[in-house]
Enzyme design. Structure first.
Site, PDB file in Angstrom:
ATOM      1  N   ARG A 181       0.732  -1.230  -0.036  1.00 49.58           N
ATOM      2  CA  ARG A 181      -0.155  -0.202   0.061  1.00 49.58           C
ATOM      3  C   ARG A 181       0.844   1.287   0.022  1.00 49.58           C
ATOM      4  NH1 ARG A 181      -4.279  -1.775   4.498  1.00 49.58           N
ATOM      5  NH2 ARG A 181      -4.955  -3.908   3.820  1.00 49.58           N
ATOM      6  N   CYS A 200      -1.266  14.518 -15.243  1.00 52.17           N
ATOM      7  CA  CYS A 200      -0.785  13.287 -16.045  1.00 52.17           C
ATOM      8  C   CYS A 200      -0.027  12.391 -15.318  1.00 52.17           C
ATOM      9  CB  CYS A 200       0.098  14.294 -17.081  1.00 52.17           C
ATOM     10  SG  CYS A 200      -0.741  15.628 -18.001  1.00 52.17           S
ATOM     11  N   TYR A 263       3.104  14.714 -30.301  1.00 49.91           N
ATOM     12  CA  TYR A 263       2.192  15.497 -31.160  1.00 49.91           C
ATOM     13  C   TYR A 263       2.923  15.710 -32.620  1.00 49.91           C
ATOM     14  CZ  TYR A 263      -0.014  17.259 -27.002  1.00 49.91           C
ATOM     15  OH  TYR A 263      -0.864  17.259 -25.791  1.00 49.91           O
ATOM     16  N   ALA A 317       2.079  22.251 -26.588  1.00 50.08           N
ATOM     17  CA  ALA A 317       0.505  21.997 -26.475  1.00 50.08           C
ATOM     18  C   ALA A 317      -0.222  22.660 -25.570  1.00 50.08           C
ATOM     19  CB  ALA A 317       0.118  20.857 -27.159  1.00 50.08           C
TER      20      ALA A 317
END
Length: 318
Positions: A181, A200, A263, A317
């Protein structure tokens, strides 16, 4: 012997060759794959990529910012770290208080329109100055929402209490190293809508075996060219810091990515990087006099023997 940096370079090749074309939130477009894992043995060098320069100073100051529980870009600006500016700037130019030139879609327009870029750069400099010098402005527009640092250090419970996940997991590593854990989560569904950028790098878990500390990161979304090199270095550094406090050696950093994407306006840069040969990884040295991970400052972290290829610029971006 295979260079460990090939873990990352092979990810780039795999996505360029097998990625699916997808639209994205920023309007830029990507090619992506779902579910990819890399492994780095931290005992064999610090994985700061060498096929392009990755600025360790920015990686380290961002991590220390997370660890302080801070969610305002002022600390980063004070350390000449601009990697979060665009997300805070977006909230400013979309507010009713902003009266400057139209900054709609500033991320794309600043790449395509030189005249607009001049205006954008000027507004960004004014924004940074205000964050640094005006407390009220900084509190309102330098704030990114309850992003990483807040979730790591002060997760709000339904009972109105706060959990210091990072402090708690360090204590667990010391007291119950075999626990399954040993987890810190940055993904708080209740807070996600109010964040400037939802996490993210979402969740990380530690594992202790044979006196070594390993870390696995689950990253829901990974910008392969710009973001992932930072994430590799950041969580490797975090593993070193926690191992240091806990009296352990470092083991592996395991990086698991959900949507791993390149990208479309980074293709040329990726090809340039893939044409380069990796060089030896540098060595990370920590100040032995610092005992707690929460007491480390920039001057306590040293990278030695870093000889990368030149940096490769690419647009962010937003």
């Amino acid at each position: 012997m295979k260079h460990a940096e090939n873990e990352y370079l092979n990810l780039c090749r795999h996505v360029m060759e097998h990625g699916t074309k997808k639209e994205d939130r920023t309007g830029t477009g990507t090619v992506s794959v779902f579910g990819y894992q890399m492994r780095f043995d931290l005992s064999k060098g610090f994985p700061l990529l060498t096929t392009k320069r990755v600025p360790f100073r920015l990686v380290a100051s961002e991590l220390l910012w997370f660890m302080k529980g801070d969610t305002n870009i002022r600390y980063l600006l004070q350390h000449n770290n601009n990697i979060w500016n665009e997300w805070a700037f977006k909230s400013w130019v979309e507010s009713d208080e902003y009266t400057g030139p139209d900054m709609t879609d500033f991320g794309l327009r600043s790449q395509q329109d030189e005249e607009f870029k001049v205006q954008y750069d000027k507004q960004m400099e004014l924004f940074k100055k205000n964050v640094l010098e005006d407390d009220d402005f900084s509190n309102k527009y330098g704030y990114l929402g309850d992003v990483y640092g807040k979730q790591w250090r002060a997760w709000k419970t339904t009972a109105g209490e706060t959990l210091d996940q990072l402090k708690d997991v360090i204590e667990m590593i010391k007291k119950t190293p075999d626990s399954r854990r040993l987890i810190v989560s940055a993904w708080n569904p209740e807070d996600v809508p109010s964040m400037a950028l939802p996490p993210c790098h979402t969740l990380f878990q530690f594992y202790v075996a044979d006196g070594k500390l390993s870390c696995q990161l689950y990253q829901r979304s990974g910008d392969i060219f710009l973001g992932i090199p930072f994430n590799i270095a950041s969580y490797s550094l975090l593993t070193h810091l926690i191992a240091h406090e806990c009296g352990l050696e470092v083991g592996e950093f395991v990086h698991t990515i959900g949507d791993a994407h390149i990208y479309t306006n980074h293709f040329e840069q990726v090809e340039k990087q893939l044409a380069r040969e990796p060089r030896p990884f540098p060595k990370l040295t920590l100040n032995p006099d610092v005992k707690s991970v929460f007491d480390f400052e920039m001057e306590d972290l040293t990278i030695e023997g870093y000889d990368p290829h030149p940096a490769i610029k690419a647009p962010v971006a937003v």
